[in-house]
Design a protein around this motif. Structure first.
Motif, PDB file in Angstrom:
ATOM      1  N   VAL A 178      -7.266  -8.639   0.384  1.00  0.00           N
ATOM      2  CA  VAL A 178      -6.135  -8.179   1.184  1.00  0.00           C
ATOM      3  C   VAL A 178      -5.355  -7.100   0.421  1.00  0.00           C
ATOM      4  O   VAL A 178      -4.962  -7.310  -0.728  1.00  0.00           O
ATOM      5  N   GLU A 179      -5.176  -5.960   1.041  1.00  0.00           N
ATOM      6  CA  GLU A 179      -4.390  -4.845   0.523  1.00  0.00           C
ATOM      7  C   GLU A 179      -4.922  -4.250  -0.778  1.00  0.00           C
ATOM      8  O   GLU A 179      -4.171  -3.659  -1.554  1.00  0.00           O
ATOM      9  N   ALA A 180      -6.208  -4.391  -1.040  1.00  0.00           N
ATOM     10  CA  ALA A 180      -6.760  -3.784  -2.249  1.00  0.00           C
ATOM     11  C   ALA A 180      -8.255  -3.523  -2.075  1.00  0.00           C
ATOM     12  O   ALA A 180      -8.956  -4.274  -1.401  1.00  0.00           O
ATOM     13  N   ARG A 181      -8.694  -2.445  -2.721  1.00  0.00           N
ATOM     14  CA  ARG A 181     -10.118  -2.077  -2.669  1.00  0.00           C
ATOM     15  C   ARG A 181     -10.502  -1.470  -4.023  1.00  0.00           C
ATOM     16  O   ARG A 181      -9.749  -0.692  -4.611  1.00  0.00           O
ATOM     17  N   ILE A 182     -11.674  -1.867  -4.519  1.00  0.00           N
ATOM     18  CA  ILE A 182     -12.187  -1.335  -5.774  1.00  0.00           C
ATOM     19  C   ILE A 182     -13.615  -0.857  -5.546  1.00  0.00           C
ATOM     20  O   ILE A 182     -14.448  -1.594  -5.016  1.00  0.00           O
ATOM     21  N   ARG A 183     -13.882   0.377  -5.947  1.00  0.00           N
ATOM     22  CA  ARG A 183     -15.211   0.962  -5.790  1.00  0.00           C
ATOM     23  C   ARG A 183     -15.847   1.138  -7.165  1.00  0.00           C
ATOM     24  O   ARG A 183     -15.216   1.698  -8.078  1.00  0.00           O
ATOM     25  N   VAL A 184     -17.079   0.661  -7.300  1.00  0.00           N
ATOM     26  CA  VAL A 184     -17.791   0.753  -8.574  1.00  0.00           C
ATOM     27  C   VAL A 184     -19.104   1.497  -8.351  1.00  0.00           C
ATOM     28  O   VAL A 184     -19.890   1.138  -7.466  1.00  0.00           O
ATOM     29  N   LYS A 185     -19.327   2.521  -9.149  1.00  0.00           N
ATOM     30  CA  LYS A 185     -20.586   3.273  -9.067  1.00  0.00           C
ATOM     31  C   LYS A 185     -21.038   3.646 -10.474  1.00  0.00           C
ATOM     32  O   LYS A 185     -20.288   3.494 -11.447  1.00  0.00           O
ATOM     33  N   LEU A 186     -22.254   4.124 -10.579  1.00  0.00           N
ATOM     34  CA  LEU A 186     -22.789   4.514 -11.876  1.00  0.00           C
ATOM     35  C   LEU A 186     -22.042   5.722 -12.411  1.00  0.00           C
ATOM     36  O   LEU A 186     -21.721   6.654 -11.663  1.00  0.00           O
ATOM     37  N   GLY A 187     -21.764   5.719 -13.717  1.00  0.00           N
ATOM     38  CA  GLY A 187     -21.133   6.867 -14.346  1.00  0.00           C
ATOM     39  C   GLY A 187     -22.134   7.974 -14.614  1.00  0.00           C
ATOM     40  O   GLY A 187     -23.348   7.770 -14.502  1.00  0.00           O
TER      41      GLY A 187
ATOM     42  N   ALA B 164      -4.503   0.128  -3.999  1.00  0.00           N
ATOM     43  CA  ALA B 164      -3.868  -1.084  -3.489  1.00  0.00           C
ATOM     44  C   ALA B 164      -2.520  -0.741  -2.876  1.00  0.00           C
ATOM     45  O   ALA B 164      -1.939   0.309  -3.154  1.00  0.00           O
ATOM     46  N   THR B 165      -2.046  -1.624  -2.033  1.00  0.00           N
ATOM     47  CA  THR B 165      -0.729  -1.467  -1.415  1.00  0.00           C
ATOM     48  C   THR B 165       0.031  -2.773  -1.504  1.00  0.00           C
ATOM     49  O   THR B 165      -0.548  -3.834  -1.751  1.00  0.00           O
ATOM     50  N   TRP B 166       1.331  -2.683  -1.298  1.00  0.00           N
ATOM     51  CA  TRP B 166       2.158  -3.862  -1.126  1.00  0.00           C
ATOM     52  C   TRP B 166       3.060  -3.617   0.082  1.00  0.00           C
ATOM     53  O   TRP B 166       3.752  -2.599   0.148  1.00  0.00           O
ATOM     54  N   GLY B 167       2.981  -4.508   1.053  1.00  0.00           N
ATOM     55  CA  GLY B 167       3.799  -4.385   2.250  1.00  0.00           C
ATOM     56  C   GLY B 167       3.088  -3.824   3.453  1.00  0.00           C
ATOM     57  O   GLY B 167       3.679  -3.729   4.531  1.00  0.00           O
ATOM     58  N   ALA B 168       1.802  -3.469   3.307  1.00  0.00           N
ATOM     59  CA  ALA B 168       1.083  -2.870   4.437  1.00  0.00           C
ATOM     60  C   ALA B 168       0.852  -3.862   5.569  1.00  0.00           C
ATOM     61  O   ALA B 168       0.563  -3.460   6.702  1.00  0.00           O
TER      62      ALA B 168
ATOM     63  N   ASP C  28       3.167  -5.812   6.706  1.00  0.00           N
ATOM     64  CA  ASP C  28       4.473  -6.043   7.331  1.00  0.00           C
ATOM     65  C   ASP C  28       4.784  -4.889   8.285  1.00  0.00           C
ATOM     66  O   ASP C  28       5.073  -3.778   7.839  1.00  0.00           O
ATOM     67  N   PRO C  29       4.714  -5.118   9.603  1.00  0.00           N
ATOM     68  CA  PRO C  29       4.943  -4.027  10.570  1.00  0.00           C
ATOM     69  C   PRO C  29       6.284  -3.320  10.371  1.00  0.00           C
ATOM     70  O   PRO C  29       6.377  -2.103  10.560  1.00  0.00           O
ATOM     71  N   ASP C  30       7.312  -4.070   9.985  1.00  0.00           N
ATOM     72  CA  ASP C  30       8.623  -3.459   9.781  1.00  0.00           C
ATOM     73  C   ASP C  30       8.593  -2.496   8.597  1.00  0.00           C
ATOM     74  O   ASP C  30       9.165  -1.400   8.659  1.00  0.00           O
ATOM     75  N   ARG C  31       7.916  -2.882   7.513  1.00  0.00           N
ATOM     76  CA  ARG C  31       7.800  -1.986   6.364  1.00  0.00           C
ATOM     77  C   ARG C  31       6.974  -0.755   6.709  1.00  0.00           C
ATOM     78  O   ARG C  31       7.271   0.353   6.270  1.00  0.00           O
ATOM     79  N   VAL C  32       5.930  -0.957   7.483  1.00  0.00           N
ATOM     80  CA  VAL C  32       5.108   0.174   7.900  1.00  0.00           C
ATOM     81  C   VAL C  32       5.940   1.151   8.710  1.00  0.00           C
ATOM     82  O   VAL C  32       5.878   2.372   8.517  1.00  0.00           O
ATOM     83  N   ARG C  33       6.757   0.613   9.600  1.00  0.00           N
ATOM     84  CA  ARG C  33       7.609   1.460  10.445  1.00  0.00           C
ATOM     85  C   ARG C  33       8.651   2.217   9.610  1.00  0.00           C
ATOM     86  O   ARG C  33       8.957   3.369   9.867  1.00  0.00           O
ATOM     87  N   ARG C  34       9.184   1.567   8.577  1.00  0.00           N
ATOM     88  CA  ARG C  34      10.211   2.186   7.745  1.00  0.00           C
ATOM     89  C   ARG C  34       9.640   3.030   6.623  1.00  0.00           C
ATOM     90  O   ARG C  34      10.375   3.720   5.913  1.00  0.00           O
TER      91      ARG C  34
END
Length: 251
Positions: free
Chosen positions: A145-154, A166-170, A172-178
């Motif tokens: 929830v609210e995070a994604r990590i991508r791993v590939k060969l260097g 990552a996000t915090w508050g995504a 929450d519709p009210d936070r998204v609106r504000r």
């Protein structure tokens, strides 16, 4: 005089304090503080947490058990400590610390983005033997929830490029609106060392985590079982943003 009338003379006060200490010890499980019985987040890789993979083998439903923050004296076998959430035979869990007869376990189903962390009876789970982790086991896009990590060969042999957002508050519709959503990200190319990776993100890019500054983003990752377990130092984004948690690889 007021204290005397209330019965708080020195001798009685001493006896009362002794009795109170005994009651607190009995209620708290031999004096163990409630927060020491906490089990509600993924293991702290930064602190060297031991991990194992287990599988539920108990018959019927294996209920999660409340921790000491939810109810004083828990975890405990009593019905008062039992949660409604439960696991069934065959469910795979990530196991952390042990507290008496209980193990701190994290569970995430294939379609369960949030997952569940809590105490479970140790007798209801069988610990599985560790399996080797290959380079290919790291690759892909991992989410919670609210995070994604991508791993590939260097670009260089034996390295991985790891990038997260990552996000915090995504949620929450009210936070998204504000527009009150906080964001975070990191990226680095590091040498692959079996089932663990860690690094800090400095001004010149990724560097060993122990060489990172006090305010640099620091990330610890471990591949175990079906999960990617992640920990950070809470310095990889805005307020409340963290990459901590257990991730599942997307198909």
């Amino acid at each position: 005089m007021k204290a005397y009338l209330l019965g708080c003379r020195p001798a009685r006060r001493s006896r009362r304090l002794i009795l109170l200490a005994v009651l607190v010890a009995a209620a708290g499980g031999s004096g163990v503080r409630a927060e020491e019985n906490e089990c509600r987040r993924s293991p702290a890789l930064s602190a060297g947490a031991a991990l194992a993979v287990g599988r539920i083998v108990g018959p019927g439903r294996t209920a999660f058990v409340k921790d000491g923050l939810a109810r004083a004296g828990c975890p405990d076998p009593s019905p008062a400590c039992r949660e409604r959430a439960y696991l069934v035979a065959g469910d795979s869990v990530l196991l952390g610390e042990r507290r008496g007869a209980f193990l701190c376990a994290a569970y995430r189903g294939q379609k369960d983005d949030a997952g569940r962390v809590g105490w479970i009876p140790a007798e209801a789970v069988a610990v599985e033997a560790p399996t080797p982790v290959t380079r290919e086991d790291w690759l892909g896009t991992w989410t919670r929830v609210e995070a994604r990590i991508r791993v590939k060969l260097g670009d260089k042999p034996g390295t991985l490029t790891v990038a997260g957002d990552a996000t915090w508050g995504a949620g929450d519709p009210d936070r998204v609106r504000r527009g009150g959503i906080h964001i975070g990200e990191f990226a680095g190319t590091v040498a692959l060392k079996g089932d663990t990776v860690s690094f800090a993100v400095g001004e010149a890019g990724a560097l060993p985590v122990e060489k990172g500054g006090a305010y640099d983003c620091k990330v610890w990752l471990r591949r175990i079982g079906a999960w990617l377990v992640v920990d950070d130092n809470l310095a990889c984004g805005g307020a409340n943003v963290t990459f901590r948690g257990t991730y599942r690889r997307q198909p």
